[in-house]
Design a protein around this motif. Sequence first.
Motif, PDB file in Angstrom:
ATOM      1  N   ARG A  42      11.051   7.698   7.161  1.00 34.07           N
ATOM      2  CA  ARG A  42      10.697   8.164   8.497  1.00 34.07           C
ATOM      3  C   ARG A  42      10.630   7.055   9.530  1.00 34.07           C
ATOM      4  N   PHE A  43      10.149   5.861   9.105  1.00 34.77           N
ATOM      5  CA  PHE A  43       9.975   4.826  10.140  1.00 34.77           C
ATOM      6  C   PHE A  43      11.055   3.752  10.114  1.00 34.77           C
ATOM      7  N   LEU A  44      11.831   3.613   9.020  1.00 34.24           N
ATOM      8  CA  LEU A  44      12.857   2.580   8.994  1.00 34.24           C
ATOM      9  C   LEU A  44      13.976   2.812  10.012  1.00 34.24           C
ATOM     10  N   PRO A  45      14.426   4.043  10.234  1.00 37.83           N
ATOM     11  CA  PRO A  45      15.486   4.213  11.257  1.00 37.83           C
ATOM     12  C   PRO A  45      15.078   3.766  12.651  1.00 37.83           C
ATOM     13  N   ASN A  46      13.789   3.722  12.932  1.00 38.43           N
ATOM     14  CA  ASN A  46      13.336   3.312  14.261  1.00 38.43           C
ATOM     15  C   ASN A  46      13.240   1.795  14.423  1.00 38.43           C
ATOM     16  N   VAL A  47      13.341   1.077  13.327  1.00 38.74           N
ATOM     17  CA  VAL A  47      13.146  -0.377  13.393  1.00 38.74           C
ATOM     18  C   VAL A  47      14.242  -1.025  14.224  1.00 38.74           C
ATOM     19  N   HIS A  48      15.492  -0.591  14.032  1.00 36.77           N
ATOM     20  CA  HIS A  48      16.601  -1.202  14.766  1.00 36.77           C
ATOM     21  C   HIS A  48      16.420  -1.037  16.263  1.00 36.77           C
ATOM     22  N   ASP A  49      15.979   0.152  16.704  1.00 39.23           N
ATOM     23  CA  ASP A  49      15.799   0.375  18.135  1.00 39.23           C
ATOM     24  C   ASP A  49      14.615  -0.427  18.690  1.00 39.23           C
ATOM     25  N   LEU A  50      13.628  -0.682  17.853  1.00 45.72           N
ATOM     26  CA  LEU A  50      12.493  -1.478  18.311  1.00 45.72           C
ATOM     27  C   LEU A  50      12.870  -2.941  18.506  1.00 45.72           C
ATOM     28  N   VAL A  51      13.762  -3.436  17.650  1.00 42.97           N
ATOM     29  CA  VAL A  51      14.108  -4.850  17.678  1.00 42.97           C
ATOM     30  C   VAL A  51      15.287  -5.119  18.598  1.00 42.97           C
ATOM     31  N   ILE A  86       0.836  -1.203   0.000  1.00 40.43           N
ATOM     32  CA  ILE A  86       0.000   0.000   0.000  1.00 40.43           C
ATOM     33  C   ILE A  86       0.868   1.250   0.000  1.00 40.43           C
ATOM     34  N   ILE A  87       1.921   1.235   0.794  1.00 41.13           N
ATOM     35  CA  ILE A  87       2.793   2.406   0.859  1.00 41.13           C
ATOM     36  C   ILE A  87       3.430   2.673  -0.506  1.00 41.13           C
ATOM     37  N   TYR A  88       3.954   1.668  -1.137  1.00 39.69           N
ATOM     38  CA  TYR A  88       4.688   1.878  -2.384  1.00 39.69           C
ATOM     39  C   TYR A  88       3.770   2.046  -3.593  1.00 39.69           C
ATOM     40  N   ARG A  89       2.541   1.536  -3.516  1.00 42.69           N
ATOM     41  CA  ARG A  89       1.666   1.610  -4.680  1.00 42.69           C
ATOM     42  C   ARG A  89       0.633   2.729  -4.586  1.00 42.69           C
ATOM     43  N   MET A  90       0.271   3.129  -3.383  1.00 46.44           N
ATOM     44  CA  MET A  90      -0.825   4.087  -3.234  1.00 46.44           C
ATOM     45  C   MET A  90      -0.370   5.428  -2.668  1.00 46.44           C
ATOM     46  N   ASP A 149       9.253   8.985   1.414  1.00 42.52           N
ATOM     47  CA  ASP A 149       9.095   9.851   2.582  1.00 42.52           C
ATOM     48  C   ASP A 149       8.623   9.054   3.793  1.00 42.52           C
ATOM     49  N   ILE A 150       7.657   8.163   3.588  1.00 42.01           N
ATOM     50  CA  ILE A 150       7.131   7.359   4.701  1.00 42.01           C
ATOM     51  C   ILE A 150       8.167   6.344   5.158  1.00 42.01           C
ATOM     52  N   VAL A 151       8.786   5.659   4.194  1.00 35.11           N
ATOM     53  CA  VAL A 151       9.733   4.599   4.537  1.00 35.11           C
ATOM     54  C   VAL A 151      10.937   5.189   5.264  1.00 35.11           C
ATOM     55  N   LYS A 154      24.141  -1.448  -5.308  1.00 39.35           N
ATOM     56  CA  LYS A 154      24.659  -0.648  -4.196  1.00 39.35           C
ATOM     57  C   LYS A 154      23.624  -0.497  -3.080  1.00 39.35           C
ATOM     58  N   LEU A 155      22.458  -1.091  -3.273  1.00 41.51           N
ATOM     59  CA  LEU A 155      21.368  -0.894  -2.326  1.00 41.51           C
ATOM     60  C   LEU A 155      21.691  -1.472  -0.955  1.00 41.51           C
ATOM     61  N   LEU A 156      22.428  -2.608  -0.915  1.00 43.16           N
ATOM     62  CA  LEU A 156      22.710  -3.285   0.350  1.00 43.16           C
ATOM     63  C   LEU A 156      23.900  -2.702   1.095  1.00 43.16           C
ATOM     64  N   ASP A 157      24.484  -1.611   0.586  1.00 45.24           N
ATOM     65  CA  ASP A 157      25.679  -1.047   1.225  1.00 45.24           C
ATOM     66  C   ASP A 157      25.373   0.133   2.121  1.00 45.24           C
ATOM     67  N   THR A 158      24.102   0.551   2.166  1.00 45.76           N
ATOM     68  CA  THR A 158      23.778   1.730   2.967  1.00 45.76           C
ATOM     69  C   THR A 158      22.475   1.513   3.716  1.00 45.76           C
ATOM     70  N   GLY A 159      22.309   2.261   4.776  1.00 46.46           N
ATOM     71  CA  GLY A 159      21.049   2.382   5.464  1.00 46.46           C
ATOM     72  C   GLY A 159      20.514   1.098   6.079  1.00 46.46           C
ATOM     73  N   PHE A 160      19.191   1.030   6.103  1.00 43.20           N
ATOM     74  CA  PHE A 160      18.496  -0.084   6.745  1.00 43.20           C
ATOM     75  C   PHE A 160      18.858  -1.426   6.118  1.00 43.20           C
ATOM     76  N   PHE A 161      18.977  -1.456   4.799  1.00 43.36           N
ATOM     77  CA  PHE A 161      19.232  -2.726   4.129  1.00 43.36           C
ATOM     78  C   PHE A 161      20.617  -3.266   4.464  1.00 43.36           C
ATOM     79  N   ARG A 162      21.561  -2.378   4.720  1.00 44.83           N
ATOM     80  CA  ARG A 162      22.898  -2.834   5.148  1.00 44.83           C
ATOM     81  C   ARG A 162      22.808  -3.487   6.525  1.00 44.83           C
ATOM     82  N   GLN A 163      22.080  -2.869   7.448  1.00 39.25           N
ATOM     83  CA  GLN A 163      21.889  -3.470   8.773  1.00 39.25           C
ATOM     84  C   GLN A 163      21.130  -4.805   8.674  1.00 39.25           C
ATOM     85  N   PHE A 164      20.115  -4.804   7.850  1.00 43.34           N
ATOM     86  CA  PHE A 164      19.310  -6.025   7.700  1.00 43.34           C
ATOM     87  C   PHE A 164      20.158  -7.179   7.167  1.00 43.34           C
ATOM     88  N   ARG A 165      21.048  -6.875   6.243  1.00 38.76           N
ATOM     89  CA  ARG A 165      21.910  -7.925   5.685  1.00 38.76           C
ATOM     90  C   ARG A 165      22.840  -8.483   6.751  1.00 38.76           C
TER      91      ARG A 165
END
Length: 1422
Positions: A905-914, A891-895, A901-903, A1028-1039
């Motif tokens: 805002r909330f992705l940086p908080n995921v690490h602290d939640l988990v 819904i976020i990506y299609r609608m 902007d939404i992603v 280069k997507l997996l070298d930065t940000g949330f996806f780097r942490q997730f990997r």
Amino acid sequence: MDVQEIKNFLEGEGERTYEVERPTIDIDENFLVEICDSIESDGLEVLISNVGSIANTFKTSQEYSCSPNVLEEAVKIIHQGLLTIQMLIESVQGDVKTSMAQVNRQTKHKLRKYMAVLFFLIYKAFVEIERAVAAEAHNLSIANAVKDTSKRGKKKPDYDQSQYRFWLAKWRPRIVAEVLKVVSPPMHEIWEGATDGINIMRCLTLAFCTTIKSKATRLRELDDELEDIFDILGILATKHQEEKGILTRLIPLLKGSEETGAILGNGLDRMITNMTADEASSIVLRALSEALEVYNTNTDFQKQSSASDKGFQGFVYHLCSSQPRAALNSLPILLQYLETDSYTIRNGVLAVAYDLLVWTWDQIKNTEARPEDGEAHNNETDWFPERQNLLNEILLRHLKDINSHVRSKALFHLSELLKGDDRRVTNEEAVLIMKHVRMRLLDKAVQPRKNATALVVELVNNFPFTVSTTESFERKINQKRQQIVSTIENDVDDPATALYFIIKEFHLHLDKGNFFFPPSYKQKISTPDAAIKLIDEALQEKQYWQACEVLCYSLKKWSALAQQLEAVGAGDDAPEKLYLIFFKKSYNDIFPEDYNTLELDELTYVAPASVVDCRDFIWSLQCYYRMKVELDQCQPSLRKLLELGTTTDKKDAIVFYATICGFGYEPPHAIIVSIINAISQLTSVELTEFVEPFRKIFFGGESLNAAFFAKKLISLVDKLSETHVESLSGMIGELYRSRLLTAESIKCLWDAYSLSTGGWMPKDSRSAAYLLGIVGQMEKNIVTSNLTQLIEIGLSQRGLEDYELAKVTLQTILFGCRVEPEFVEPEVPKGRSKAAKVANLKGKSAEEIKFPPTHDMFPKIVELIENGLRTEGDNLMDAMYPRVVELSVQIIYRMCTDPSDIVNRFLPNVHDLVFTTEENASPFKTSEKILFRYMSLGRAILGAHINYFEQTVSEEIKRRKTILTKAKKKDKTTNRRRGARETLGNTSTSNSSILNQSNNDAASEMELMIGNIGFDSEADTIKTYVSKLLDTGFFRQFRVHVLYLCQVFKDIKSLNLKVACVQALAKLMLVCEASVIKSIDTLIKLWQENESVAVKLEIIRASVRLSVRFPNQMEKMNQSISTGLADKDPRIRKACMDYIQYLALSDLLKVREQLSDTVACLCDESQELREMAKDFINEISEKDNILQNSIPDIISRLSTREDITQEDFRGIMKTLLTKIKKEKQLVGLVERIVGRFRGPISIRVAQDTAYCLTQVQQNDKTFKILKDNISAYADKLGDKVVWEHICEVTATIKKLNKPELKTKIDEWEKEVEEHKNKCVALLEAENAGKQKEKPQRMVESESSEDEEEEQANVEDQENMDIEDNAQEAGTAEKDEDEAEESDKEQEGDYQERGESDADQTAEMDQNEGSDDEQMEVASVSD
């Protein structure tokens, strides 16, 4: 018959004078006209005197024949003669038709000779002229076939152009009509007592049979002329014994066509119309017998099998259908027709059986019907034996016919008997039909299955009581029985006599058949004592009928009780008396002391109408119950049709269940699931046809109001799983389109979703949301106008508490929230009509609504995601969270107009939640549940992010390319207008300035990606960004986290988390080739070290996707997965086989390396896996030379495998080698197989290799290879098995029967024999040497064994003493040593674990590129 024979006949009648016989060439019209005039004036004597000349006129087959005009005059003579003899007959009979027996002898002789001459000339005319007509027709057909017309081929002759049309259209019908008048009774009486030695009537038989042959080839039904002919033949058959001659000449005509058979059948019916019943039966029986004999013995019919079969079918059907009573008498002959090889004839007999069943039913129902013999057939019992034979021996028997057409036709006729308002079968016959038809529900052919299902539907429509429950049957039958018992007790004063009449009534029902006992008796009556006790209780309570039931049931179950009853009884007394005596022994209250059973014979009870009605009702219900039992046994077959049948089978099965549900049947859950799966496979057009059956199955046959319909629909969805509900979406859409799901029902669904009215449960709210989503996909306003309500209910507090409701709500929003596309009139290219505009607009569907990031929906969605990461919740949340996250991200990506902007805002908080940020805390904040949800979130966002940018970036690059192209075209136009002194730089526009004309709303990330390279390949651009997507940000942490969890995979307890880790790793690997290269070893390690079936299956699924996208990088994984073919779990083996088969047939896998493991599955214990292996080998054998080149390697590998026995090996190789058929492949294969003998190999390998040679097709080239390479296998011939296989190969080569090879084969055979003898001699010598060494070794070994035994005894005694002295001390020391060892092991484990973690941390540090990432890995693995 010739002229001399007729003259001899006439001489016998007293005729001596004849005119000189003229040859054909001397006959003219004047001569014949004079004869005709003389007949008219003087009588028939002139005809007799010129019979020879007139007969010569009709010789049309000679070299010289008379002209048509001359023939016509001769025909007129015959016609005039017939008129004259009629006048003579009328003068003899007078006004009153007197019998010819009263006519004097002289007049009889005169009439006989006149008739003889006329019949002889009729024979000559008919035979000769018909022969000429047939020859002319043949010539006309050939002429028409070679004409230059648009329609070529054999043409039917045009008789209007025939030179014999005077005969065909005028004189032949007249002569036939006059002959009928002449031979009509009582004219047959003049031939009685004639001793002429020849049969004059045979002339008419031959003449008219010839005419039938001519006319039957071009008619479809009888005309007036043929009717007269068959009337004449009927008279000849009955009055002149010409029956055999007629049938002998007509039956061979059946080879013509179906129309010919129909004409002959109807003609014979015409012949026997005026006959008695016995004469008609005789003719029909003889005709059927003659036809059957001709068909079985005449080879001409075999050459024209199709036409002759149809001819015989038409003959049998029309004859028997028109003469049903005679056909019933000829039933044994009809049964013999069913033994023929022709399915066409068998189908004809089935049609006859159907017609006869209909006829007998009409006879039963028609109370005024009387047969000709005066006997009345007014009830069912008179015709029941015939109907039983027709049903059992014809229709029901041929439900098992070898031909599917016959089986289908039999089922069709049985269905026809049940159609209409007046069914034509009795209750007992219906039970019999139901019993047989259920065996055809799973027929191999489609049409019999379809007809069988239709027949079951017809049975249910005619007997709706079969849908009732067993309890309902028992209740109704017991009520009627009690009514009968009460009536008897009220009508009979004496209780003992009443009991006797009740027993007689019970036996009357028992003898009627279809009697069933309550199922409860099986448990209640377990022993004879229990039966006697139950009988006593029933008698005490005056339940006399129940006492009879228990006694009858017990007698059938225990023979000792029956013997006891016979001992108590009076020998040969009736069963009623024996029952009464038995009851008297147990229950003596109602019996007087002087009660005598002998007086019962004089007692009779006349049942009143109420008892008779109850009897009929009970007997009908008993038949219905038997049908119900058969119907219940049909349901497993119908369920198989629903699950495994063709589309037609599934549609027919749905119609069946709709029928029985319309009568109150409630299908179980398993049937409901099967029906829904079948409905999901129907097309949109087919769904429209099945709206009504669906309504009957799930909502009943009656009309429902809107509220109740909505409740039933919600109740149905509640019972189903999510998969089955999705399968039901198409039908729910059709319910809405057909207005069964009305606006009122939609309002009820919204009430259920919001729980605004009482009576709704939370599960109803979820089902209502799903239904609203389905309808919303067709009606845009249903979801779009109520979006606020969906957000406030499904995505707020109720959604946080019930993630299943949140999931359905998100699904409804995603698929149902749409708007109609904005109308923009398209540009129409030149040359196209305005209608093209309308055509371009057709088919456009509604588009998704785009919302800004500030919309109220998105914070609610983010709250749902974060709540799942901060709250452990229950198992339902674990099950729903992955789907909730997936829908939320979509819904976020299609609608959303700006999903980044939404992603962001909330992705940086995921690490602290988990993960925790507190010091000295564990690496993970909570449990494995949170990690499982974290894996699901990361996987969903990664996939959606890549898909989003692949689409949006690609569209942006194309937009910029379009701008560049237009700019270049403008530059070219400007250059043409530019002056000679102007330079390019003065007017050109830079690419950079053009490309900067981008959308103002474009994301900054996109600008970084694309920049000013819009003219480059968009695929390369996207590939560069994604890599280069997996070298930065949330996806780097997730990997980093995914890799760490894979390293500690064994320590994870949650199976859900393990599966989620595999899915996350696969999603990371799907990003780019580099990611596959980095993580392939991790995936292989998970496959090799893990034992969980679910995890392995998930690895296989992930590997399929990866192999399709990166086939080269996944080669290492393919080799590992092939080992799963030997896994102990059959599910893993099947999945691996599917994996290899899919990739190999898609040319994504080098199958040669895995082929030996694949073919080993041919001997797997799972039949499904064996079938999969066979299918795979069949496909591979058609691809180049893969199988041929792999066989030597397969032989080597399978021969050395311990789990493959020699018998299994032979079965595998037999299957493989039969696939090699081309000569070139055979030669190369034999050369490779022979090469396997070279060098040192084991006996097993040699035996298996020799066996393979026996399974290969041999030819001269393969023989040359065997002969030239004899040295390769010469040293293996000493083995018995190898030698037997070589001998088998030799025998096969000898069967080639090529003379040029005979000498070479003999030489090779001798050479092979010599090598075999040498090998045997060497083996015998080696065995002899071993036998000599064996005795010496045995002596030495015996002496050494004695010494060792004595020494061992001494040492054992010393050890025992030492152990006894130190037992207590040893025990204490042992405990201390074990404690020390356990401490050391535990310490070593900690140390080893620490070293392992350190190594893993170092390895991850080495793999990652930045210092920040190294710090994160160290913190996680600390």
